[in-house]
Design an enzyme around this catalytic site. Structure first.
Site, PDB file in Angstrom:
ATOM      1  N   SER A 110       0.860  -1.186   0.000  1.00  0.00           N
ATOM      2  CA  SER A 110       0.000   0.000   0.000  1.00  0.00           C
ATOM      3  C   SER A 110       0.892   1.229   0.000  1.00  0.00           C
ATOM      4  O   SER A 110       1.855   1.302   0.769  1.00  0.00           O
ATOM      5  CB  SER A 110      -0.912  -0.001   1.233  1.00  0.00           C
ATOM      6  OG  SER A 110      -1.757   1.118   1.227  1.00  0.00           O
ATOM      7  N   GLU A 111       0.581   2.192  -0.865  1.00  0.00           N
ATOM      8  CA  GLU A 111       1.487   3.331  -1.056  1.00  0.00           C
ATOM      9  C   GLU A 111       1.625   4.223   0.171  1.00  0.00           C
ATOM     10  O   GLU A 111       2.530   5.045   0.252  1.00  0.00           O
ATOM     11  CB  GLU A 111       1.053   4.152  -2.266  1.00  0.00           C
ATOM     12  CG  GLU A 111      -0.303   4.778  -2.140  1.00  0.00           C
ATOM     13  CD  GLU A 111      -1.030   4.865  -3.486  1.00  0.00           C
ATOM     14  OE1 GLU A 111      -1.512   5.955  -3.798  1.00  0.00           O
ATOM     15  OE2 GLU A 111      -1.113   3.866  -4.193  1.00  0.00           O
TER      16      GLU A 111
END
Length: 218
Positions: free
Chosen positions: A46-47
């Protein structure tokens, strides 16, 4: 019959391979986390700074501080790592993500994607999508085939501001799975009960239809 959001996530999950590092975009892509095949080792990234994202939590598992890039609560698998977003984007920009799954408003026959802006409407904005399409070679776009008004989203030329150019090769819609080659969409699979004729009618860009187009199996 058009695929449900869950069926779309299931179909995308078939593209996963053991050992893959995978980034899931906001919307339908996040659901893929619930359909990782049993026994397969996949690290979901997840960024906002999580590597090793698990399935969505049950009511008892919810931790308000454990979220994905879409602000949804998530779980972490054994061996997960948490870090700041600059390190997360270094992974993305450095080409260390094996598969990226993104939503989109439009895709065209040249592999261009528009996913961040509709003039006159309030949308969430670019997020990390521009970095993801620039840093990944293997991208799957998930989207509805047409708008609520019946207008195709698979176009000859994108009409909205672009997120990336020439970067998309695979598109999964609620009607079909298509690949992009030589400035054309190639119909590879169709949703159960959906006819080739319906897909042709709802595809504005050049579409190549092989002699045999199998139905997806669920």
């Amino acid at each position: 019959m058009a695929l449900t959001r869950e069926q779309m996530a299931q179909r995308v999950a078939r593209e996963l391979q053991d050992g893959f590092y995978v980034n899931l975009g906001i919307g339908i892509p996040t659901l893929v986390a619930n359909y990782v095949p049993e026994g397969m080792q996949v690290m979901l990234q997840s960024e906002n700074g999580l590597l090793g994202m698990g399935a969505f939590p049950t009511e008892e598992e919810v931790d308000a501080d454990m979220i994905n890039a879409g602000k949804q609560t998530v779980t972490a698998i054994k061996g997960a790592a948490i870090f700041d977003s600059s390190q997360s984007f270094a992974m993305i920009r450095g080409g260390h993500v094996d598969l990226t799954v993104l939503g989109a408003f439009e895709v065209d026959v040249r592999g261009n994607i528009a996913s961040w802006m509709i003039p006159g409407k309030l949308v969430k904005g670019m997020g990390g999508a521009m970095d993801l399409v620039a840093g990944a070679d293997n991208i799957i776009v998930t989207m509805t085939h047409a708008s609520k008004d019946g207008e195709s989203k698979l176009l000859e030329h994108c009409s909205l501001p672009l997120t990336g150019c020439g970067c998309i090769r695979k598109v999964l819609t609620d009607l079909a799975y298509l690949e992009i080659e030589d400035n054309a969409f190639i119909l590879r699979e169709r949703a159960p009960g959906v006819s080739v004729e319906e897909i042709v009618a709802k595809t504005a860009g050049k579409l190549i239809v092989p002699e045999h187009v199998p139905e997806m199996q669920f």
